[in-house]
Write a protein that holds these residues in place. Structure first.
Motif, PDB file in Angstrom:
ATOM      1  N   PRO A  46      -6.761   2.947  11.674  1.00 36.52           N
ATOM      2  CA  PRO A  46      -5.450   2.846  11.021  1.00 36.52           C
ATOM      3  C   PRO A  46      -5.264   1.502  10.327  1.00 36.52           C
ATOM      4  O   PRO A  46      -4.587   1.421   9.300  1.00 36.52           O
ATOM      5  CB  PRO A  46      -4.462   3.006  12.174  1.00 36.52           C
ATOM      6  CG  PRO A  46      -5.229   3.596  13.299  1.00 36.52           C
ATOM      7  CD  PRO A  46      -6.648   3.132  13.133  1.00 36.52           C
ATOM      8  N   THR A  47      -5.860   0.472  10.868  1.00 30.64           N
ATOM      9  CA  THR A  47      -5.687  -0.856  10.264  1.00 30.64           C
ATOM     10  C   THR A  47      -6.306  -0.898   8.867  1.00 30.64           C
ATOM     11  O   THR A  47      -5.743  -1.470   7.942  1.00 30.64           O
ATOM     12  CB  THR A  47      -6.384  -1.916  11.140  1.00 30.64           C
ATOM     13  OG1 THR A  47      -6.323  -1.487  12.490  1.00 30.64           O
ATOM     14  CG2 THR A  47      -5.737  -3.254  10.996  1.00 30.64           C
ATOM     15  N   VAL A  48      -7.485  -0.284   8.737  1.00 32.91           N
ATOM     16  CA  VAL A  48      -8.136  -0.259   7.425  1.00 32.91           C
ATOM     17  C   VAL A  48      -7.299   0.564   6.448  1.00 32.91           C
ATOM     18  O   VAL A  48      -7.053   0.153   5.312  1.00 32.91           O
ATOM     19  CB  VAL A  48      -9.563   0.329   7.543  1.00 32.91           C
ATOM     20  CG1 VAL A  48     -10.158   0.583   6.161  1.00 32.91           C
ATOM     21  CG2 VAL A  48     -10.457  -0.595   8.364  1.00 32.91           C
ATOM     22  N   LEU A  49      -6.830   1.711   6.907  1.00 35.50           N
ATOM     23  CA  LEU A  49      -6.116   2.603   5.994  1.00 35.50           C
ATOM     24  C   LEU A  49      -4.733   2.088   5.621  1.00 35.50           C
ATOM     25  O   LEU A  49      -4.329   2.152   4.468  1.00 35.50           O
ATOM     26  CB  LEU A  49      -5.974   3.990   6.639  1.00 35.50           C
ATOM     27  CG  LEU A  49      -7.040   4.974   6.212  1.00 35.50           C
ATOM     28  CD1 LEU A  49      -8.344   4.698   6.907  1.00 35.50           C
ATOM     29  CD2 LEU A  49      -6.596   6.386   6.466  1.00 35.50           C
ATOM     30  N   PHE A  50      -3.998   1.612   6.636  1.00 41.53           N
ATOM     31  CA  PHE A  50      -2.576   1.334   6.434  1.00 41.53           C
ATOM     32  C   PHE A  50      -2.237  -0.164   6.466  1.00 41.53           C
ATOM     33  O   PHE A  50      -1.068  -0.533   6.377  1.00 41.53           O
ATOM     34  CB  PHE A  50      -1.755   2.051   7.512  1.00 41.53           C
ATOM     35  CG  PHE A  50      -2.019   3.535   7.592  1.00 41.53           C
ATOM     36  CD1 PHE A  50      -1.919   4.330   6.461  1.00 41.53           C
ATOM     37  CD2 PHE A  50      -2.364   4.147   8.789  1.00 41.53           C
ATOM     38  CE1 PHE A  50      -2.163   5.706   6.521  1.00 41.53           C
ATOM     39  CE2 PHE A  50      -2.612   5.516   8.869  1.00 41.53           C
ATOM     40  CZ  PHE A  50      -2.512   6.296   7.727  1.00 41.53           C
ATOM     41  N   GLY A  51      -3.255  -1.003   6.589  1.00 40.09           N
ATOM     42  CA  GLY A  51      -3.027  -2.433   6.785  1.00 40.09           C
ATOM     43  C   GLY A  51      -2.361  -3.153   5.628  1.00 40.09           C
ATOM     44  O   GLY A  51      -1.755  -4.206   5.820  1.00 40.09           O
ATOM     45  N   GLN A  52      -2.477  -2.599   4.416  1.00 37.01           N
ATOM     46  CA  GLN A  52      -1.905  -3.279   3.251  1.00 37.01           C
ATOM     47  C   GLN A  52      -0.478  -2.830   2.967  1.00 37.01           C
ATOM     48  O   GLN A  52       0.124  -3.266   1.991  1.00 37.01           O
ATOM     49  CB  GLN A  52      -2.776  -3.019   2.020  1.00 37.01           C
ATOM     50  CG  GLN A  52      -4.207  -3.520   2.170  1.00 37.01           C
ATOM     51  CD  GLN A  52      -5.088  -3.094   1.012  1.00 37.01           C
ATOM     52  OE1 GLN A  52      -4.744  -3.323  -0.146  1.00 37.01           O
ATOM     53  NE2 GLN A  52      -6.216  -2.486   1.291  1.00 37.01           N
ATOM     54  N   MET A  53       0.040  -1.951   3.808  1.00 44.87           N
ATOM     55  CA  MET A  53       1.400  -1.447   3.570  1.00 44.87           C
ATOM     56  C   MET A  53       2.424  -2.344   4.262  1.00 44.87           C
ATOM     57  O   MET A  53       2.085  -3.055   5.210  1.00 44.87           O
ATOM     58  CB  MET A  53       1.512  -0.025   4.137  1.00 44.87           C
ATOM     59  CG  MET A  53       0.562   0.947   3.456  1.00 44.87           C
ATOM     60  SD  MET A  53       0.543   2.569   4.263  1.00 44.87           S
ATOM     61  CE  MET A  53      -0.621   3.443   3.207  1.00 44.87           C
ATOM     62  N   PRO A  54       3.689  -2.314   3.816  1.00 47.26           N
ATOM     63  CA  PRO A  54       4.727  -3.096   4.509  1.00 47.26           C
ATOM     64  C   PRO A  54       4.887  -2.585   5.940  1.00 47.26           C
ATOM     65  O   PRO A  54       5.320  -1.444   6.137  1.00 47.26           O
ATOM     66  CB  PRO A  54       5.973  -2.862   3.664  1.00 47.26           C
ATOM     67  CG  PRO A  54       5.668  -1.725   2.771  1.00 47.26           C
ATOM     68  CD  PRO A  54       4.187  -1.586   2.653  1.00 47.26           C
ATOM     69  N   GLN A  55       4.528  -3.411   6.905  1.00 50.40           N
ATOM     70  CA  GLN A  55       4.302  -2.924   8.264  1.00 50.40           C
ATOM     71  C   GLN A  55       5.565  -2.433   8.977  1.00 50.40           C
ATOM     72  O   GLN A  55       5.511  -1.436   9.689  1.00 50.40           O
ATOM     73  CB  GLN A  55       3.595  -3.994   9.091  1.00 50.40           C
ATOM     74  CG  GLN A  55       2.166  -4.274   8.597  1.00 50.40           C
ATOM     75  CD  GLN A  55       1.235  -3.065   8.735  1.00 50.40           C
ATOM     76  OE1 GLN A  55       0.923  -2.651   9.827  1.00 50.40           O
ATOM     77  NE2 GLN A  55       0.792  -2.507   7.603  1.00 50.40           N
ATOM     78  N   ALA A  56       6.682  -3.107   8.806  1.00 52.00           N
ATOM     79  CA  ALA A  56       7.892  -2.677   9.518  1.00 52.00           C
ATOM     80  C   ALA A  56       8.327  -1.293   9.039  1.00 52.00           C
ATOM     81  O   ALA A  56       8.613  -0.393   9.844  1.00 52.00           O
ATOM     82  CB  ALA A  56       9.009  -3.696   9.309  1.00 52.00           C
TER      83      ALA A  56
END
Ligand SMILES: [Zn+2]
Length: 302
Positions: A46-56
């Protein structure tokens, strides 16, 4: 008239192993018929896939879908299309060498009393391992011995370019080596496609770049319009609600977002049936505009 049913079939398990359940989702198109058959599932970071998105915002969004960043293990739906004359697979599954949770396509096809020799065409959406690596057997021979294989010309050129292995980011070097080896082994069995090509009667290739440079979706015309998405929309939550957000699994992040935005605007609130390789419910559903912006994936009712 669309009818759809879920069939849960216990595949014959190896002696001593627990029985495995296979989900087959069927969409009856009258003259033609679609089954999505499971190649299993992936276990992705998930970190690779979603890591660049606004996390909150991401956490809040995923929570509404009962998902989190702890794990991401999407299903793999291979689309099978039969019109009485052609038996077509869209992508070939992952084969034995990618992840142990995937590469189960042949067991799933066997539940439909189909073997690899029955397949007349294999149409690739793109060259990633979970879509391409199932084409060779353990002896590096083509599995679908009687099939014409087809891939977009741009996609093929990208993976066959010796520079790709050198230039691609570290995490994807294995993808590039693996794709080049398999495409080379297919040799003259492979036909290359241009954007807009009518591949077979009622099946049209559509360039949808970004996830990979020459990614193709395939439009099915008759009698109910459907679109085999490949990985244009690779999950049912973020990709639909926030198609603009950067996704780490996309080769060209901006181009992939542009493709998602364009595609969703076009198909939302229409009758077009979407068939997603990594979408839930066998991958079959429609897109709706969400009241608060973005889109919602609505699986076909079972
Ligand atoms: Zn994929």
């Amino acid at each position: 008239m669309i009818t759809r049913r879920h069939v849960l079939i216990a595949a014959t398990a190896a002696l001593g192993a627990p029985p495995r359940l296979w989900a087959t989702t069927t969409l009856d198109l009258g003259g033609a018929r679609i089954d999505t058959v499971s190649d299993g599932a992936l276990v992705l970071s998930p970190t690779v896939l979603f890591g660049q998105m606004p996390q909150a915002e991401l956490h809040e969004l995923l929570a509404r879908y009962g998902e989190s960043l702890d794990r991401f293990d999407p299903p793999c739906n291979v689309t099978l299309y039969r019109d009485g004359k052609h038996t077509v697979l869209f992508d070939a599954g992952a084969g034995p060498d990618f992840q142990p949770s995937a590469g189960k396509l042949f067991e799933a096809l066997a539940t439909l009393t189909l073997g690899p020799e029955d397949i007349t065409h294999v149409l690739f959406t793109h060259g990633h391992p979970d879509h391409l690596w199932g084409v060779l057997d353990d002896f590096d021979e083509p599995v679908f011995g009687h099939a014409v294989h087809m891939m977009g010309r741009i996609e093929h050129a990208f993976w066959m370019d010796p520079e790709t292995v050198a230039r691609i980011d570290e995490g994807r070097k294995g993808y590039a080596v693996g794709a080049a080896r398999r495409l080379a082994a297919l040799g003259e069995r492979l036909t290359l496609l241009e954007d807009g090509a009518e591949v077979l009667p009622g099946i049209t290739a559509r360039l949808t770049p970004g996830h990979t440079p020459g990614h193709m979706a395939y439009a099915l015309a008759e009698p109910t319009p459907a679109l085999v998405l490949g990985d244009c929309l690779s999950n049912h939550h973020v990709a639909f609600e926030r198609p603009d957000w950067p996704t780490g699994s996309d080769q060209d992040i901006a181009a992939a977002a542009a493709t998602r935005i364009r595609l969703l605007a076009e198909v939302a609130d229409t009758d077009l049936v979407l068939i997603g390789y990594h979408l839930p419910a066998g991958g079959l559903g429609r897109a709706e505009r969400a009241p608060a912006g973005g889109y919602i994936f609505r699986p076909l009712e079972g």
